[in-house]
Design an enzyme around this catalytic site. Sequence first.
Site, PDB file in Angstrom:
ATOM      1  N   GLN A 138       1.204  -1.116  -0.024  1.00  0.00           N
ATOM      2  CA  GLN A 138       0.073  -0.020   0.336  1.00  0.00           C
ATOM      3  C   GLN A 138       1.060   1.045  -0.264  1.00  0.00           C
ATOM      4  OE1 GLN A 138      -3.728   0.021  -0.861  1.00  0.00           O
ATOM      5  NE2 GLN A 138      -3.918   2.255  -0.313  1.00  0.00           N
ATOM      6  N   SER A 165      -5.727   1.221   4.839  1.00  0.00           N
ATOM      7  CA  SER A 165      -5.901   0.471   3.757  1.00  0.00           C
ATOM      8  C   SER A 165      -7.167  -1.157   4.853  1.00  0.00           C
ATOM      9  CB  SER A 165      -5.920  -0.439   2.934  1.00  0.00           C
ATOM     10  OG  SER A 165      -6.299  -1.366   1.910  1.00  0.00           O
ATOM     11  N   HIS A 167      -8.050  -3.861   2.868  1.00  0.00           N
ATOM     12  CA  HIS A 167      -7.522  -4.417   2.070  1.00  0.00           C
ATOM     13  C   HIS A 167      -5.921  -5.542   2.779  1.00  0.00           C
ATOM     14  CE1 HIS A 167      -8.845  -4.522  -1.858  1.00  0.00           C
ATOM     15  NE2 HIS A 167      -9.131  -3.356  -2.091  1.00  0.00           N
ATOM     16  N   ASP A 174     -10.914  -6.695  -4.258  1.00  0.00           N
ATOM     17  CA  ASP A 174     -11.567  -6.306  -5.316  1.00  0.00           C
ATOM     18  C   ASP A 174     -12.416  -6.886  -6.232  1.00  0.00           C
ATOM     19  OD1 ASP A 174     -11.350  -4.222  -4.004  1.00  0.00           O
ATOM     20  OD2 ASP A 174      -9.994  -3.022  -4.567  1.00  0.00           O
ATOM     21  N   GLU A 223     -17.982   2.346  -4.279  1.00  0.00           N
ATOM     22  CA  GLU A 223     -17.596   1.301  -4.771  1.00  0.00           C
ATOM     23  C   GLU A 223     -18.088   0.089  -4.871  1.00  0.00           C
ATOM     24  OE1 GLU A 223     -13.721   0.320  -2.469  1.00  0.00           O
ATOM     25  OE2 GLU A 223     -12.973   2.582  -3.489  1.00  0.00           O
ATOM     26  N   TRP A 225     -17.202  -2.854  -6.138  1.00  0.00           N
ATOM     27  CA  TRP A 225     -16.017  -3.721  -6.808  1.00  0.00           C
ATOM     28  C   TRP A 225     -16.123  -4.181  -5.491  1.00  0.00           C
ATOM     29  CZ3 TRP A 225     -14.864   1.390  -8.811  1.00  0.00           C
ATOM     30  CH2 TRP A 225     -14.439   2.314  -8.023  1.00  0.00           C
ATOM     31  N   HIS A 226     -15.804  -3.543  -4.057  1.00  0.00           N
ATOM     32  CA  HIS A 226     -15.350  -3.491  -3.516  1.00  0.00           C
ATOM     33  C   HIS A 226     -16.012  -4.492  -2.126  1.00  0.00           C
ATOM     34  CE1 HIS A 226     -12.204  -2.606  -0.054  1.00  0.00           C
ATOM     35  NE2 HIS A 226     -13.195  -2.650   0.922  1.00  0.00           N
TER      36      HIS A 226
END
Length: 251
Positions: A138, A165, A167, A174, A223, A225-226
Amino acid sequence: MRSIAAFVLLSAAITGGCSSEPVSEHSNTKQQEAKQQNNSPKTAAALAATVTTRGNGTKEVTNMLDTLVVVNKQRNMGADYEPPDLVEPNIPFSIEKKDPKKLMRKEAAAALEQLFAQAKEEHIDLVGQSAYRSYATQQAVFKRLTKKYGGEQEANKVSSHPGQSEHQTGLAIDITSHRMGFTLEEKFGETPEGIWLKEHAPKYGFIIRYPKGKEEITGYSYEPWHIRYVGKEAAQEIASKNSTLEEYLSQ
């Protein structure tokens, strides 16, 4: 009543996207300046119990293994934090070579495999694009975007600072498709794949973490896609109420 762990996880709205580098400019100034919501004394006390304050005043999350953990600008992960149970889910990815971005925490990975299996049965083309990202990864992403956009403030509109983040938790991924050319764009939410994902993800414990119309609550731009693993019970309740993780934890 939510458990004390749930209260512990509720946190301020956050600014700046978490994606590595979405193709479209999906942020705007109003969304990026979303203010922290007022927390009740009970919530504030619980939050204080699950962070440690560094010498520079930065608050670092201490309950990272909780599947409902919230990470944002006020609640950081340490540079050395890596989930202890990362595995590679058996799903199609947009990248063929071995890559840490294919990894997720074991529980989330197993649930993701089930989600993708149903998608395949229904001839829905889903493809994983980016899951786990370490602090160092990141950091590299943010550095690249800072150079691209001419400064940290602009970069922060499309990406998180390292340590902030979602993630890095190993609970987020994603999702894209061949139709999208493996890109991350808002219009994914209007495709058959995006519509199917939103409808079916909660059955397997995932939510669209940053839904449309909830920017003032999540602090993130839309978002589609997330997706984020939170467990079946939480995911289904959040979806049934067209809610967010923040709202779920504040009940």
